[in-house]
Design a protein around this motif. Structure first.
Motif, PDB file in Angstrom:
ATOM      1  N   GLN A 193     -46.661  15.408 -32.436  1.00 25.39           N
ATOM      2  CA  GLN A 193     -47.917  15.251 -33.159  1.00 25.39           C
ATOM      3  C   GLN A 193     -48.513  13.896 -32.832  1.00 25.39           C
ATOM      4  O   GLN A 193     -47.795  12.951 -32.506  1.00 25.39           O
ATOM      5  CB  GLN A 193     -47.724  15.429 -34.659  1.00 25.39           C
ATOM      6  N   VAL A 194     -49.847  13.826 -32.884  1.00 24.55           N
ATOM      7  CA  VAL A 194     -50.553  12.620 -32.494  1.00 24.55           C
ATOM      8  C   VAL A 194     -51.749  12.422 -33.430  1.00 24.55           C
ATOM      9  O   VAL A 194     -52.334  13.411 -33.894  1.00 24.55           O
ATOM     10  CB  VAL A 194     -50.992  12.693 -31.010  1.00 24.55           C
ATOM     11  N   ASP A 195     -52.068  11.179 -33.712  1.00 24.12           N
ATOM     12  CA  ASP A 195     -53.247  10.866 -34.511  1.00 24.12           C
ATOM     13  C   ASP A 195     -54.473  11.468 -33.825  1.00 24.12           C
ATOM     14  O   ASP A 195     -54.674  11.270 -32.623  1.00 24.12           O
ATOM     15  CB  ASP A 195     -53.383   9.341 -34.614  1.00 24.12           C
ATOM     16  N   GLU A 196     -55.288  12.196 -34.566  1.00 23.58           N
ATOM     17  CA  GLU A 196     -56.426  12.886 -33.944  1.00 23.58           C
ATOM     18  C   GLU A 196     -57.405  11.920 -33.297  1.00 23.58           C
ATOM     19  O   GLU A 196     -58.154  12.297 -32.402  1.00 23.58           O
ATOM     20  CB  GLU A 196     -57.146  13.778 -34.958  1.00 23.58           C
ATOM     21  N   ARG A 197     -57.401  10.656 -33.690  1.00 24.27           N
ATOM     22  CA  ARG A 197     -58.328   9.673 -33.105  1.00 24.27           C
ATOM     23  C   ARG A 197     -57.819   9.100 -31.786  1.00 24.27           C
ATOM     24  O   ARG A 197     -58.554   8.431 -31.073  1.00 24.27           O
ATOM     25  CB  ARG A 197     -58.567   8.533 -34.101  1.00 24.27           C
ATOM     26  N   VAL A 224     -53.130  12.823 -22.328  1.00 24.36           N
ATOM     27  CA  VAL A 224     -51.836  12.825 -21.631  1.00 24.36           C
ATOM     28  C   VAL A 224     -51.071  14.102 -21.963  1.00 24.36           C
ATOM     29  O   VAL A 224     -50.513  14.753 -21.069  1.00 24.36           O
ATOM     30  CB  VAL A 224     -51.003  11.574 -21.998  1.00 24.36           C
ATOM     31  N   LEU A 225     -51.036  14.473 -23.229  1.00 20.70           N
ATOM     32  CA  LEU A 225     -50.316  15.682 -23.635  1.00 20.70           C
ATOM     33  C   LEU A 225     -50.920  16.919 -22.984  1.00 20.70           C
ATOM     34  O   LEU A 225     -50.195  17.797 -22.517  1.00 20.70           O
ATOM     35  CB  LEU A 225     -50.323  15.812 -25.160  1.00 20.70           C
ATOM     36  N   GLU A 226     -52.231  16.989 -22.939  1.00 24.04           N
ATOM     37  CA  GLU A 226     -52.888  18.126 -22.284  1.00 24.04           C
ATOM     38  C   GLU A 226     -52.595  18.142 -20.788  1.00 24.04           C
ATOM     39  O   GLU A 226     -52.373  19.201 -20.202  1.00 24.04           O
ATOM     40  CB  GLU A 226     -54.391  18.067 -22.537  1.00 24.04           C
ATOM     41  N   LYS A 227     -52.564  16.960 -20.184  1.00 23.63           N
ATOM     42  CA  LYS A 227     -52.332  16.863 -18.740  1.00 23.63           C
ATOM     43  C   LYS A 227     -50.944  17.384 -18.349  1.00 23.63           C
ATOM     44  O   LYS A 227     -50.785  17.980 -17.281  1.00 23.63           O
ATOM     45  CB  LYS A 227     -52.507  15.416 -18.277  1.00 23.63           C
ATOM     46  N   VAL A 228     -49.952  17.179 -19.201  1.00 21.19           N
ATOM     47  CA  VAL A 228     -48.605  17.678 -18.889  1.00 21.19           C
ATOM     48  C   VAL A 228     -48.423  19.134 -19.299  1.00 21.19           C
ATOM     49  O   VAL A 228     -47.348  19.701 -19.128  1.00 21.19           O
ATOM     50  CB  VAL A 228     -47.479  16.800 -19.489  1.00 21.19           C
ATOM     51  N   GLY A 229     -49.474  19.747 -19.844  1.00 27.78           N
ATOM     52  CA  GLY A 229     -49.423  21.170 -20.136  1.00 27.78           C
ATOM     53  C   GLY A 229     -49.237  21.544 -21.589  1.00 27.78           C
ATOM     54  O   GLY A 229     -49.141  22.730 -21.914  1.00 27.78           O
ATOM     55  N   MET A 230     -49.178  20.557 -22.469  1.00 30.63           N
ATOM     56  CA  MET A 230     -49.026  20.880 -23.887  1.00 30.63           C
ATOM     57  C   MET A 230     -50.344  21.409 -24.431  1.00 30.63           C
ATOM     58  O   MET A 230     -51.418  21.029 -23.975  1.00 30.63           O
ATOM     59  CB  MET A 230     -48.542  19.669 -24.663  1.00 30.63           C
ATOM     60  N   ARG A 231     -50.239  22.294 -25.417  1.00 31.45           N
ATOM     61  CA  ARG A 231     -51.421  22.909 -26.018  1.00 31.45           C
ATOM     62  C   ARG A 231     -51.577  22.447 -27.463  1.00 31.45           C
ATOM     63  O   ARG A 231     -50.591  22.340 -28.195  1.00 31.45           O
ATOM     64  CB  ARG A 231     -51.291  24.425 -26.022  1.00 31.45           C
ATOM     65  N   GLU A 232     -52.819  22.244 -27.850  1.00 29.28           N
ATOM     66  CA  GLU A 232     -53.102  21.920 -29.245  1.00 29.28           C
ATOM     67  C   GLU A 232     -52.812  23.153 -30.087  1.00 29.28           C
ATOM     68  O   GLU A 232     -53.292  24.245 -29.805  1.00 29.28           O
ATOM     69  CB  GLU A 232     -54.563  21.506 -29.382  1.00 29.28           C
ATOM     70  N   PHE A 291     -49.157  19.370 -31.008  1.00 28.94           N
ATOM     71  CA  PHE A 291     -49.177  19.925 -29.655  1.00 28.94           C
ATOM     72  C   PHE A 291     -47.819  20.558 -29.389  1.00 28.94           C
ATOM     73  O   PHE A 291     -46.796  20.047 -29.847  1.00 28.94           O
ATOM     74  CB  PHE A 291     -49.410  18.825 -28.612  1.00 28.94           C
ATOM     75  N   GLY A 292     -47.815  21.646 -28.640  1.00 20.59           N
ATOM     76  CA  GLY A 292     -46.558  22.309 -28.320  1.00 20.59           C
ATOM     77  C   GLY A 292     -46.559  22.862 -26.907  1.00 20.59           C
ATOM     78  O   GLY A 292     -47.611  23.044 -26.288  1.00 20.59           O
ATOM     79  N   LEU A 293     -45.354  23.128 -26.420  1.00 22.24           N
ATOM     80  CA  LEU A 293     -45.169  23.691 -25.086  1.00 22.24           C
ATOM     81  C   LEU A 293     -43.934  24.580 -25.108  1.00 22.24           C
ATOM     82  O   LEU A 293     -42.863  24.155 -25.531  1.00 22.24           O
ATOM     83  CB  LEU A 293     -44.990  22.567 -24.056  1.00 22.24           C
ATOM     84  N   LEU A 294     -44.098  25.814 -24.658  1.00 25.26           N
ATOM     85  CA  LEU A 294     -42.986  26.748 -24.563  1.00 25.26           C
ATOM     86  C   LEU A 294     -42.347  26.674 -23.181  1.00 25.26           C
ATOM     87  O   LEU A 294     -43.026  26.428 -22.187  1.00 25.26           O
ATOM     88  CB  LEU A 294     -43.463  28.174 -24.809  1.00 25.26           C
TER      89      LEU A 294
END
Length: 74
Positions: free
Chosen positions: A19-23, A30-38, A58-61
């Motif tokens: 989890q990350v501060d929405e701001r 970075v999380l999106e770039k490695v493939g994690m999804r909101e 954010f999560g990634l299966l």
């Protein structure tokens, strides 16, 4: 990416989440770039310096990670 590989390969995890501060736009990218999804918003779930903050989950299966790796390699 190396930590995610380790989690799935060495630890046998099926899902990795954070989890990350929405701001915090930089961390979100970075999380999106490695493939994690909101996956969701935790409203006012954290307190920092007396201020309530919204956190984004954010999560990634494992199966999504492996599918993305296959597309990158092949």
């Amino acid at each position: 990416r190396a930590v995610i590989d380790w989690g799935f390969a060495e630890r046998g995890l099926e899902r990795i989440w954070t989890q990350v501060d929405e701001r915090n736009i930089g961390s979100r990218r970075v999380l999106e770039k490695v493939g994690m999804r909101e996956e969701g918003l935790l409203r006012q779930s954290n307190v920092l310096r007396g201020e309530r903050q919204n956190m984004i989950v954010f999560g990634l299966l494992r199966e999504d990670w492996h599918a993305a790796r296959s597309r990158r390699v092949g």
